[in-house]
Design a protein around this motif. Structure first.
Motif, PDB file in Angstrom:
ATOM      1  N   UNK A  73      27.980 -56.617 -76.090  1.00 16.80           N
ATOM      2  CA  UNK A  73      28.749 -57.844 -76.319  1.00 16.80           C
ATOM      3  C   UNK A  73      30.127 -57.811 -75.655  1.00 16.80           C
ATOM      4  N   UNK A 107      39.747 -49.157 -73.149  1.00 17.08           N
ATOM      5  CA  UNK A 107      38.505 -48.428 -73.401  1.00 17.08           C
ATOM      6  C   UNK A 107      37.661 -48.295 -72.130  1.00 17.08           C
TER       7      UNK A 107
ATOM      8  N   UNK B  86      32.706 -62.571 -80.994  1.00 14.77           N
ATOM      9  CA  UNK B  86      32.871 -61.129 -80.758  1.00 14.77           C
ATOM     10  C   UNK B  86      34.333 -60.709 -80.806  1.00 14.77           C
ATOM     11  N   UNK B  87      34.950 -61.054 -81.926  1.00 14.40           N
ATOM     12  CA  UNK B  87      36.298 -60.567 -82.198  1.00 14.40           C
ATOM     13  C   UNK B  87      36.214 -59.729 -83.466  1.00 14.40           C
ATOM     14  N   UNK B 355      30.947 -51.102 -84.921  1.00 14.59           N
ATOM     15  CA  UNK B 355      31.548 -52.289 -85.530  1.00 14.59           C
ATOM     16  C   UNK B 355      31.642 -53.402 -84.498  1.00 14.59           C
ATOM     17  N   UNK B 356      30.695 -54.335 -84.571  1.00 16.15           N
ATOM     18  CA  UNK B 356      30.667 -55.438 -83.599  1.00 16.15           C
ATOM     19  C   UNK B 356      32.025 -56.144 -83.558  1.00 16.15           C
ATOM     20  N   UNK B 357      32.519 -56.375 -82.370  1.00 13.32           N
ATOM     21  CA  UNK B 357      33.792 -57.092 -82.219  1.00 13.32           C
ATOM     22  C   UNK B 357      34.996 -56.168 -82.161  1.00 13.32           C
ATOM     23  N   UNK B 358      34.807 -54.915 -82.564  1.00 14.13           N
ATOM     24  CA  UNK B 358      35.914 -53.954 -82.506  1.00 14.13           C
ATOM     25  C   UNK B 358      35.711 -53.061 -81.286  1.00 14.13           C
ATOM     26  N   UNK B 359      36.495 -53.331 -80.260  1.00 15.36           N
ATOM     27  CA  UNK B 359      36.310 -52.581 -79.009  1.00 15.36           C
ATOM     28  C   UNK B 359      36.726 -51.128 -79.162  1.00 15.36           C
ATOM     29  N   UNK B 360      37.797 -50.920 -79.901  1.00 15.35           N
ATOM     30  CA  UNK B 360      38.352 -49.568 -80.015  1.00 15.35           C
ATOM     31  C   UNK B 360      37.358 -48.605 -80.658  1.00 15.35           C
ATOM     32  N   UNK B 362      34.059 -49.208 -81.228  1.00 19.80           N
ATOM     33  CA  UNK B 362      32.680 -49.306 -80.732  1.00 19.80           C
ATOM     34  C   UNK B 362      32.475 -48.647 -79.377  1.00 19.80           C
TER      35      UNK B 362
END
Ligand code: SF4
Ligand code: SF4
Lengths: 375, 410
Positions: A73, A107, B86-87, B355-360, B362
């Motif tokens: 995503x 990231x 996706x936030x 954790x969908x939406x959490x870039x850090x 995930x």
């Protein structure tokens, strides 16, 4: 101007970009190439150290490798870069540089470094704040960048070299503003597809070469016939965008794109370095208001972005805004409702999922043009 | 797979006491009309106690909504307003509560008088601070911590966050911004009390040492406690570190776990030892219990470990910076500290929550799984687990995946 086909010299510029022609040339000359993951990297420094800064962009229909190493995503830009890196398509770079401008770019930097292990990798730490303390910090951060890069590239930075590179980059920005004028004329002389062919090519070659090439063509471009067959003038809003297909549809539906605030376009070239040294470079990059991350002490970054968009809309006499909202982009994700709510002109939001099947947007775009295009 | 006896440490009562005292404090300060500040994880919570501020954390409030079942409606409200799907779930839940408070769990998060945005974990904190400040039209202060890379930080202890070396440039700048934060808070909440500052930091130091000791004891064999209880430690380390009640909690919790380890008892009849990482899915915490009842215990929760740091009351500002030296705020080549912890804990596998939406959190999951496989030869199960949206992680599906994973370990 007939149809939506790309004309020369734009075709030539676009080919240089897609085929990485100039990059191959520089490599063959023995120059070091640094891949950038963000538009807000002080490239003048890299340039002055004799390396070639190019923006990494990955064009892929599917990103299976990237999806095996990162969530599917995430924004298309980051997945494209990761895919390219994992496929080995970016083996031409000697190192990478990113910035702390959003979580994705941080990231992506980490992932790239972890899986590809380039010999040189630097993450520029932005202060996010524009007070004097943060400005001083950012100057030192750039000194640090210079020192690590000098070692990695075995090159020395001199005042003269930096001054020269600053001039070249400022020239580049001037040329972009000249081109902008052609784009925002009452009868726009450059289509959006052509515009992006030009600007994207500038991300894949030395600015010296780009400026020279554009200057050679400028007279011809000025003589181009403008377009009158559109129904509405559009400002494009979004982030790291580089897909020409969707632009074709916009134009086929009667839109003329006359300005933008994209990270890969106006968000990149806007703002001169006023001065000749590292301090001046630090000032430019920490104050670039097209970017989400830079904010004044009292203001909010959303407000700065809105100001930037409104100014662009005013200058270009755009009748409406089209937001290209990548479903995985965190910046669009947070800011889009504010653009819709506070813009002075109608806004169409296109939620983009990749790979883009462009036809699905046609009906909405046509309806928008119908409703807001003066005809 | 058999259902084994489940024997948690019994921290539930301690948490109840803690929350009660925390709420009493908030109420007392409300009556005194003290200012309300919104903060985010990794903010130096001690300052809340130094300045007698009423604190609110969007993350904590969202977790509360998720546990009480209102987060789904709030997330939908935020998406309907145009915020992307996706936030971060915490952002979407909080925005939903601002836009449609009638759908949110009560008591609502109090309206802020000011917001402190930061980047000690994610840029999302900074992005959401911007949005919240705009909704409420209140002042917002930003503290930007560095994202640590191998050229700016060396040899960090995974639990204490003590480092062999940290680049002075970054430490100094962050300290100066934190001193500016103190000035900002003075402007809002009145004069800075030096003596109180020292006292709060002494308490914080004692609490931090206990938290670290408890987490070390969790690595004993068999695993003495449940992640259902340990997972909530983030409430202490993120939000109330520096308070009397956090110290009291940790003193009691430490005694309990010490005794448990001495007696050689485990949370269940241990068959497997799993490392876990990812923000807890607050809507489905029973997931941990489910695993533990099958004999798959969690001696290490890297997310909880990331939340603690050793406070040095003699160097309060440096301690505030040290707080940011966790692996989720460091580039991935620094995962070696995790390998050390995993080796020490003698793990058999890992349960990683994306954790969908959490870039850090995930983006680091797969590199982490790769490192664990390559360095320790252990396999990981990765589950899609947004922390506030149960629709993406139906419990039954998660259980089936867990069953298969545990089966594969035998
Ligand atoms: S600005 Fe958006 S599109 Fe660009 S890297 Fe960040 S999240 Fe991706
Ligand atoms: S869940 Fe992720 S994005 Fe959200 S606040 Fe936590 S670290 Fe930041």
């Amino acid at each position: 101007m007939e149809g939506m086909e790309m004309r020369e010299p734009f075709k030539n510029f676009y080919r240089i970009f897609r085929k990485r022609e100039k990059i191959t040339e520089y490599r063959n000359e023995g120059r070091k190439i640094l891949g950038l993951l963000c538009n807000n990297i002080p490239e003048e420094i890299i340039h002055a150290l004799g390396a070639v800064p190019v923006r990494l962009i990955g064009f892929y229909e599917t990103t299976a490798l990237a999806n095996s190493k990162a969530p599917s995503w995430m924004c298309m830009y980051s997945r494209g870069v990761l895919e390219g890196a994992l496929r080995g398509d970016f083996d031409f770079v000697d190192g990478i540089v990113s910035a702390t401008t959003d979580d994705t770019k941080i990231q992506l930097f980490s992932s790239y470094k972890f899986y590809i292990k380039p010999s040189l990798a630097y993450l520029i730490q932005f202060p996010y704040v524009k007070d004097s303390l943060s400005r001083e910090f950012f100057e030192k951060e750039l000194e640090r960048f210079v020192s690590i890069l000098s070692k990695g590239l075995s090159a020395e930075l001199s005042d003269e070299k930096l001054k020269n590179s600053i001039e070249i980059y400022n020239d580049y920005r001037k040329v972009c503003l000249e081109l902008e004028k052609l784009r925002k004329e009452d009868s726009p002389k450059i289509s959006s597809v052509e515009w992006f062919a030009l600007i994207l090519s500038s991300l894949a070659m030395l600015k010296d070469d780009f400026v020279k090439m554009v200057k050679e063509e400028l007279e011809r471009l000025t003589d181009f016939e403008g377009r009158n067959d559109f129904k509405i003038r559009i400002h494009l809003s979004g982030t790291d965008f580089y897909h020409l297909e969707i632009l074709k549809i916009l134009e086929e539906c009667g839109m003329a794109v006359v300005s933008d605030d994209l990270c890969t376009s106006a968000g990149y070239y806007t703002g001169f370095v006023e001065g000749k040294d590292l301090r001046a470079v630090a000032k430019r990059y920490s104050e670039c208001s097209a970017c989400v991350m830079t904010l004044s002490h009292s203001g909010l970054s959303i407000e700065e972005r809105l100001r930037f968009i409104k100014e662009k809309v005013r200058e270009s006499k755009a009748d409406a805004i089209v937001v290209l909202k990548d479903r995985g982009c965190e910046v669009c994700g947070h800011q889009c409702p504010w653009i819709v709510r506070e813009a002075d002109v109608p806004v169409l939001v296109l939620d983009l999922d990749f790979p883009v099947s462009v036809e699905q947007y046609r009906t909405r775009i046509e309806a928008f043009v119908e409703a807001h295009g003066g005809g | 797979m058999g259902d084994r006896d489940w024997n948690p440490l019994g921290y539930k009562t301690l948490y109840r006491e803690l929350f009660k005292k925390h709420l009493n404090r908030q109420e007392m300060l409300m009556n005194m009309k003290r200012p309300v500040g919104w903060f985010f994880a990794f903010h130096p919570s001690e300052l809340i106690y130094v300045f007698d501020l009423i604190s609110a954390f969007p993350e904590q409030y969202s977790a509360y909504c998720a546990a009480r079942g209102s987060s789904v409606d709030l997330i939908d409200a935020s998406i309907a307003t145009g915020y992307s799907h996706f936030l971060c779930d915490y952002f979407k839940t909080t925005i939903g509560a601002i836009i449609e408070p009638e759908k949110a769990t009560k008591p609502l998060i109090p309206k802020p008088d000011f917001i402190v945005g930061s980047r000690a974990l994610c840029v999302a904190h900074h992005e959401m601070a911007d949005v919240f400040a705009r909704y409420y039209n209140v002042p917002r202060f930003v503290v930007n911590y560095p994202y640590w890379t191998s050229d700016s930080l060396k040899n960090v202890d995974e639990l204490t966050k003590e480092a062999e070396w940290a680049d002075e440039l970054y430490v100094e700048y962050t300290v100066k911004r934190l001193q500016k934060l103190v000035e900002f808070l003075e402007g809002i909440a009145g004069e800075f009390d030096e003596e109180k500052f020292k006292q709060v930091f002494k308490k914080s130091e004692r609490t931090s040492k206990l938290l670290i000791e408890i987490l070390k004891l969790m690595m004993s064999k068999p695993t003495p406690g449940s992640q259902r209880e340990i997972g909530d430690f983030v409430f202490i380390s993120f939000f109330v570190l520096g308070s009397d009640y956090a110290l009291e909690f940790c003193q009691k919790a430490y005694e309990i776990i010490k005794e448990r380890v001495k007696s050689g008892e485990g949370v269940s009849d241990e068959r497997y030892r799993l490392l876990t990482f990812g923000i807890m899915p607050w809507h489905s915490l029973s997931l941990y219990e489910y695993c533990e009842r099958m004999g798959a215990n969690f001696p290490v929760n890297l997310y909880v470990n990331a939340s603690v740091h050793l406070v040095d009351s003699k160097k309060p500002f440096e301690s505030m910076v040290r707080r940011s030296m966790h692996f989720t705020n460091s580039s991935y080549e620094m995962l070696e500290s995790i390998v050390k912890t995993a080796r020490k804990a003698d793990i058999d596998g890992a349960l990683l929550l994306e954790n969908t939406g959490c870039r850090i959190t995930s983006m680091i999951i797969r590199p982490l799984a790769d490192v664990l496989r390559e360095e320790l030869g252990v396999q990981s199960l990765i589950l899609d687990a947004p922390q506030c949206d149960p629709r993406v992680m139906p419990m039954e599906r998660a259980k089936t995946q867990i069953d298969a994973f545990i089966e594969s370990l035998s």
